[in-house]
Design a protein around this motif. Sequence first.
Motif, PDB file in Angstrom:
ATOM      1  N   HIS A 129       9.212  -7.970   3.816  1.00 55.03           N
ATOM      2  CA  HIS A 129      10.159  -6.971   3.346  1.00 55.03           C
ATOM      3  C   HIS A 129       9.400  -5.722   2.906  1.00 55.03           C
ATOM      4  CE1 HIS A 129      13.189 -10.233   3.130  1.00 55.03           C
ATOM      5  NE2 HIS A 129      12.154 -10.958   2.737  1.00 55.03           N
ATOM      6  N   GLY A 130      10.035  -4.581   3.057  1.00 60.73           N
ATOM      7  CA  GLY A 130       9.413  -3.324   2.685  1.00 60.73           C
ATOM      8  C   GLY A 130       9.538  -2.327   3.823  1.00 60.73           C
ATOM      9  N   PRO A 131       8.739  -1.278   3.803  1.00 59.04           N
ATOM     10  CA  PRO A 131       7.684  -1.037   2.825  1.00 59.04           C
ATOM     11  C   PRO A 131       8.201  -0.393   1.542  1.00 59.04           C
ATOM     12  CG  PRO A 131       7.688   0.718   4.439  1.00 59.04           C
ATOM     13  CD  PRO A 131       8.753  -0.260   4.876  1.00 59.04           C
ATOM     14  N   THR A 132       7.413  -0.603   0.481  1.00 62.79           N
ATOM     15  CA  THR A 132       7.622   0.128  -0.755  1.00 62.79           C
ATOM     16  C   THR A 132       6.342   0.915  -1.064  1.00 62.79           C
ATOM     17  OG1 THR A 132       6.860  -1.740  -2.102  1.00 62.79           O
ATOM     18  CG2 THR A 132       9.218  -1.590  -1.661  1.00 62.79           C
ATOM     19  N   ALA A 133       6.499   2.016  -1.773  1.00 60.88           N
ATOM     20  CA  ALA A 133       5.363   2.881  -2.069  1.00 60.88           C
ATOM     21  C   ALA A 133       4.519   2.264  -3.185  1.00 60.88           C
ATOM     22  CB  ALA A 133       5.852   4.263  -2.482  1.00 60.88           C
ATOM     23  N   ALA A 134       3.291   1.877  -2.854  1.00 64.19           N
ATOM     24  CA  ALA A 134       2.375   1.353  -3.865  1.00 64.19           C
ATOM     25  C   ALA A 134       1.609   2.468  -4.564  1.00 64.19           C
ATOM     26  CB  ALA A 134       1.395   0.376  -3.224  1.00 64.19           C
ATOM     27  N   PHE A 135       1.279   3.524  -3.815  1.00 66.92           N
ATOM     28  CA  PHE A 135       0.570   4.666  -4.404  1.00 66.92           C
ATOM     29  C   PHE A 135       0.964   5.928  -3.660  1.00 66.92           C
ATOM     30  CE2 PHE A 135      -3.125   7.589  -4.065  1.00 66.92           C
ATOM     31  CZ  PHE A 135      -3.119   8.054  -5.378  1.00 66.92           C
ATOM     32  N   ARG A 136       1.318   6.939  -4.408  1.00 69.27           N
ATOM     33  CA  ARG A 136       1.540   8.280  -3.896  1.00 69.27           C
ATOM     34  C   ARG A 136       0.762   9.250  -4.772  1.00 69.27           C
ATOM     35  NH1 ARG A 136       3.013   5.629  -0.353  1.00 69.27           N
ATOM     36  NH2 ARG A 136       4.931   5.722   0.871  1.00 69.27           N
ATOM     37  N   PRO A 137      -0.065  10.106  -4.179  1.00 74.17           N
ATOM     38  CA  PRO A 137      -0.880  11.023  -4.977  1.00 74.17           C
ATOM     39  C   PRO A 137      -0.044  12.131  -5.602  1.00 74.17           C
ATOM     40  CG  PRO A 137      -1.101  11.542  -2.652  1.00 74.17           C
ATOM     41  CD  PRO A 137      -0.278  10.282  -2.728  1.00 74.17           C
ATOM     42  N   THR A 138      -0.433  12.556  -6.773  1.00 72.12           N
ATOM     43  CA  THR A 138       0.138  13.750  -7.373  1.00 72.12           C
ATOM     44  C   THR A 138      -0.494  14.977  -6.719  1.00 72.12           C
ATOM     45  OG1 THR A 138      -1.546  13.708  -9.104  1.00 72.12           O
ATOM     46  CG2 THR A 138       0.537  12.580  -9.568  1.00 72.12           C
ATOM     47  N   PRO A 139       0.127  16.127  -6.840  1.00 73.43           N
ATOM     48  CA  PRO A 139      -0.437  17.321  -6.192  1.00 73.43           C
ATOM     49  C   PRO A 139      -1.863  17.652  -6.612  1.00 73.43           C
ATOM     50  CG  PRO A 139       1.833  17.726  -6.844  1.00 73.43           C
ATOM     51  CD  PRO A 139       1.453  16.397  -7.431  1.00 73.43           C
ATOM     52  N   ASP A 140      -2.254  17.254  -7.824  1.00 70.76           N
ATOM     53  CA  ASP A 140      -3.603  17.580  -8.286  1.00 70.76           C
ATOM     54  C   ASP A 140      -4.611  16.460  -8.037  1.00 70.76           C
ATOM     55  OD1 ASP A 140      -2.534  15.802 -10.111  1.00 70.76           O
ATOM     56  OD2 ASP A 140      -3.193  16.901 -11.894  1.00 70.76           O
ATOM     57  N   PHE A 141      -4.200  15.393  -7.312  1.00 69.69           N
ATOM     58  CA  PHE A 141      -5.162  14.327  -6.986  1.00 69.69           C
ATOM     59  C   PHE A 141      -6.251  14.907  -6.092  1.00 69.69           C
ATOM     60  CE2 PHE A 141      -6.358  10.385  -4.575  1.00 69.69           C
ATOM     61  CZ  PHE A 141      -6.891   9.697  -5.656  1.00 69.69           C
ATOM     62  N   TRP A 142      -7.491  14.463  -6.286  1.00 72.87           N
ATOM     63  CA  TRP A 142      -8.641  15.119  -5.670  1.00 72.87           C
ATOM     64  C   TRP A 142      -8.717  14.914  -4.160  1.00 72.87           C
ATOM     65  CZ3 TRP A 142     -12.675  12.466  -3.157  1.00 72.87           C
ATOM     66  CH2 TRP A 142     -12.654  11.060  -3.292  1.00 72.87           C
ATOM     67  N   SER A 143      -8.096  13.854  -3.639  1.00 71.16           N
ATOM     68  CA  SER A 143      -8.189  13.534  -2.215  1.00 71.16           C
ATOM     69  C   SER A 143      -6.814  13.617  -1.567  1.00 71.16           C
ATOM     70  CB  SER A 143      -8.763  12.128  -2.023  1.00 71.16           C
ATOM     71  OG  SER A 143      -8.625  11.697  -0.686  1.00 71.16           O
ATOM     72  N   HIS A 144      -6.780  14.173  -0.358  1.00 74.35           N
ATOM     73  CA  HIS A 144      -5.518  14.284   0.357  1.00 74.35           C
ATOM     74  C   HIS A 144      -5.641  13.873   1.817  1.00 74.35           C
ATOM     75  CE1 HIS A 144      -3.383  16.119  -2.989  1.00 74.35           C
ATOM     76  NE2 HIS A 144      -4.480  16.827  -3.206  1.00 74.35           N
ATOM     77  N   THR A 145      -6.686  13.106   2.153  1.00 74.87           N
ATOM     78  CA  THR A 145      -6.845  12.647   3.529  1.00 74.87           C
ATOM     79  C   THR A 145      -7.659  11.359   3.557  1.00 74.87           C
ATOM     80  OG1 THR A 145      -7.504  13.326   5.782  1.00 74.87           O
ATOM     81  CG2 THR A 145      -8.973  13.940   3.985  1.00 74.87           C
TER      82      THR A 145
END
Length: 291
Positions: A52-68
Amino acid sequence: MRLDDIQIRDPFVLFDGDTGRYHLFGSTDENIWSGPATGFDTYWSDDLDEWHGPTAAFRPTPDFWSHTQYWAPEVHRYGDAFYMFATFTAEGQRRGTQVLRADRPEGPYAPWSDGPLTPREWECLDGTLHVEDGTPYLVFCHEWKDVGDGEVQAIRLTDDLRGTVGDPVLLFRASEAPWARSIERPEFPRVFVTDGPSMHRAADGRLLMLWSSFGDQGYAMGVATSRSGSIAGPWTQAEQPIWAADGGHGMIFADAAGGLYLTLHTPNRTPDERARFFPLEETDEGLRLKD
């Protein structure tokens, strides 16, 4: 849904004894190799067949250092919380493993360590938690991009998993495995890959490590054994890989009845990679897939 319906690399399964549910994590972005990252998703099952899912386990905030390039999340229960060890990268910074924390296995997870716990001057990935005699360690890969012959290293963690103690210790290099083969890259005369270390304490006390590289038939996974039974080693390598062709980056989990399973992704190409589960048994020589 079934496993065939879920595109995922680097699968990791956590069984939650409180709920009787299995939680499947992994690299779940549609394109994990480039472009903006979405985060990590998780799936859950009561029986390892229907998911079952998917559910979001982690979503970065806009100021999180990594985006890729969000890779290889693992979730470990430690104390009264759940900790995700995951690989991140960013332009102008070295790739590394950061720790995130949640109150529930499915998340949501939020950053716990202040950036990566792997050395900031190294290219690192695929960190995993190993606890020995109450002391936590981070076991991780020092990438071939720095050293040519990829390494597996370990460093002690603080008890709260937010920092490190001392310097990393080299456990072994990829070329020490008889089954590992070099790949062609212009940066070095010979390149050996290390990926996805995962620890397993056998019933007889032996300390085993799954890890991946390239063999005669492509991406593969082998088993290393610590002769001392400690993270310090020395480590010896199996002659042949436990998984020889077009798959790897696996781990071992136990089902509700205590039966052991190996999970890995195969094939090793995007977007076709899928998680697979195989019954596993411990032998005097190490580990063996059941027929």
